[in-house]
Design an enzyme around this catalytic site. Structure first.
Site, mmCIF file in Angstrom:
data_model
loop_
_atom_site.group_PDB
_atom_site.id
_atom_site.type_symbol
_atom_site.label_atom_id
_atom_site.label_comp_id
_atom_site.label_asym_id
_atom_site.label_seq_id
_atom_site.Cartn_x
_atom_site.Cartn_y
_atom_site.Cartn_z
ATOM 1 N N SER A 101 0.807 -1.223 0.000
ATOM 2 C CA SER A 101 0.000 0.000 0.000
ATOM 3 C C SER A 101 0.844 1.278 0.000
ATOM 4 O O SER A 101 1.555 1.547 -0.945
ATOM 5 C CB SER A 101 -0.962 -0.040 1.183
ATOM 6 O OG SER A 101 -1.843 1.051 1.128
ATOM 7 N N ASP A 139 -2.273 6.391 -3.301
ATOM 8 C CA ASP A 139 -1.220 5.656 -2.605
ATOM 9 C C ASP A 139 -0.709 4.551 -3.543
ATOM 10 O O ASP A 139 -1.176 4.424 -4.682
ATOM 11 C CB ASP A 139 -1.730 5.114 -1.260
ATOM 12 C CG ASP A 139 -2.810 4.067 -1.411
ATOM 13 O OD1 ASP A 139 -3.522 4.084 -2.426
ATOM 14 O OD2 ASP A 139 -2.951 3.213 -0.513
ATOM 15 N N ASP A 162 -0.998 1.317 -3.938
ATOM 16 C CA ASP A 162 -1.845 0.283 -4.536
ATOM 17 C C ASP A 162 -3.192 0.833 -5.004
ATOM 18 O O ASP A 162 -4.091 0.063 -5.358
ATOM 19 C CB ASP A 162 -2.034 -0.898 -3.583
ATOM 20 C CG ASP A 162 -2.841 -0.529 -2.352
ATOM 21 O OD1 ASP A 162 -2.769 0.644 -1.916
ATOM 22 O OD2 ASP A 162 -3.548 -1.393 -1.810
ATOM 23 N N ASP A 168 -5.879 2.399 -3.687
ATOM 24 C CA ASP A 168 -7.202 2.271 -3.087
ATOM 25 C C ASP A 168 -7.612 3.567 -2.394
ATOM 26 O O ASP A 168 -8.728 3.686 -1.921
ATOM 27 C CB ASP A 168 -7.327 1.053 -2.158
ATOM 28 C CG ASP A 168 -6.363 1.064 -0.996
ATOM 29 O OD1 ASP A 168 -5.508 1.973 -0.931
ATOM 30 O OD2 ASP A 168 -6.453 0.157 -0.151
#
Ligand code: MG
Length: 449
Positions: free
Chosen positions: A94, A237, A239, A241
């Site tokens: 993340s 960010d 990843d 999400d």
């Protein structure tokens, strides 16, 4: 007690603790429980191919069929699993620094797996007993190259693309060299925005900025928005999400504002609906729900809990104060792509600049503080604080939330660190600060400090 899993799956320094041997055995344990079609995808970290191939080996070894989705956002993997597969594994850390990586397992709905399944996986891992199937039962690895385009099209179908096209918005997209590189710039262009990209080549060294979209890390984006006179800056960010916005004046928009803005838009579109969030979310979310015919349900802190509650109670929309927004008819987890599309849609439909839209929202001030406390004393202190605060209206969904005339305060033990968090919100900053300090003093009193 969980030994391997934290709040976000297993996250460690790559190839140090998170070795291929570790990843493969853990994935075999997950595969033993799933025994079906499992999608695997991840963010562009340098260690992702290493971990991913080990995970794929483990899944095959336990008798699963694997679909390698390649590099793509966490919510795109969740979307794929929910629609086509029995399970999914996401290789990502993340927003963590480049040296980290992680393994996130999801269930057949694409929601992060429940704690009892994590415990089962851990037990199998430590007992060395994941299934190892016979040679003629070993599955195959296939791909699904059309998935990214499908995900992008699904996002576009969920917004008023004609209105967005007409608004002719100028947007700077900063994907932080992360997984959004293959989605956000394309979505914005298809919606008819004029897009300038920043850090939009995937690179696991994250040369442009740290993958966490904090105000400090987004200075380049802020400068670019100002210098080009753009209407909006978008950042994600690692990843993809989470979505963070910069308004046309170059101001960083806090995640709770974006949440409130999209909530307002969705409630108007749907003439009401159920909003799910956590107890730590701003009163603004309740104010908007009341004004636009919605209801709010609050869970314990954590995006998985919000996602599960949205599914169970058939909610319209959910989110957290950090800018992770959940659209349950699309993905049962935080999704950055649809968040971005919804924000440009709101700007287009209202014909208002983002700063104005934010200024129209109810305003509250919040203060977060923390204090150290050994894990073994957390429960005892929590009990004593419950006694201390019984004269007030309280909510014990997560820790204790105390309502006072000037605002509210949550005192809750962290699930991952030896600390208590005190989070207060009030109409003005002095009251919020005083309440957070009061929370700290209650913990300290019982600690004997
Ligand atoms: Mg993330």
């Amino acid at each position: 007690m969980k030994k391997l899993f934290g709040t976000f799956g297993v996250r460690r320094i790559a190839n140090e603790v998170l070795t291929p041997e570790f990843a493969s055995k853990l994935a075999a344990a997950y595969g033993t429980l799933v025994k079906g079609w499992v999608a695997v995808g991840g963010d562009p970290r340098t260690s992702t191919p290493l971990i991913k191939h080990a995970v794929i080996s483990g899944l095959l070894s336990s008798g699963c069929q694997v679909v390698d989705l390649g590099i793509l956002p966490t919510p795109a993997v969740q979307y794929a699993v929910r629609n086509y597969y029995d399970g999914g594994v996401i290789i990502t850390a993340s927003h963590n620094p480049p040296q980290y990586n992680g393994i996130k397992f999801v269930d057949e709905d694409g929601i992060g797996i429940a704690e009892d399944m994590e415990l089962e996986i851990e037990a199998m891992y430590f007992n060395e007993n994941p299934d190892r199937v016979a040679w003629d039962e070993i599955g195959d690895v296939t791909t699904n190259p059309g998935l990214v385009d499908e995900y992008i099209d699904e996002v576009i179908q969920r917004v008023d693309h004609d209105a967005i096209k007409k608004a002719n918005l100028k947007v700077i997209a900063d994907c932080g060299s992360g997984a959004a590189c293959s989605t956000t710039p394309y979505i914005l262009r298809k919606l008819g925005c004029e897009v300038t990209t920043l850090n939009c080549q995937p690179d696991g060294h994250f040369p442009g900025r740290n993958p966490e979209p904090t105000e400090d890390n987004l200075q380049e984006l802020i400068k670019t928005v100002k210098a080009t006179g753009a209407d909006l800056g978008i950042a994600h960010d690692g990843d993809a999400d989470r979505t963070i916005c910069i308004d046309e004046e170059g101001s960083f928009v806090m995640g709770d504002k974006t949440f409130a803005l999209v909530e307002k838009q969705l409630l108007q579109e749907n003439q009401g609906g159920l909003i799910v969030t956590t107890v730590a979310t701003s009163t603004a979310i309740y104010d908007i729900a009341e004004e636009y015919g919605g209801t709010v349900k609050a869970t314990r802190v954590g995006d998985l809990l919000v996602a599960r509650e949205l599914k169970e109670s058939d909610g319209l929309f959910g989110g957290e104060e950090n800018g992770g927004l959940i659209f349950p008819d699309f993905v049962l987890g935080r999704d950055a792509a649809l968040s971005t599309a919804k924000i440009v849609e709101t700007m287009a439909l209202t014909k208002k600049p983002l700063s104005k839209l934010v200024a129209e929202l109810p305003t509250y001030q919040s203060v977060k503080m923390k204090v150290e406390c050994p894990d073994e004393r957390k429960q005892e202190i929590m009990d004593k604080i419950a006694v201390d605060t019984r004269e007030y209206e309280i909510d014990t969904t997560d820790g204790v939330k105390i309502f006072r005339e000037e605002g509210w305060l949550i005192i809750r033990p962290s699930g991952t660190e030896p600390i208590f968090r005190c989070f207060a919100e009030a109409k003005n900053i002095d009251d919020a600060t005083k309440m957070a300090e009061w929370g700290i003093s209650l913990v300290n009193k019982h600690l004997g400090n």
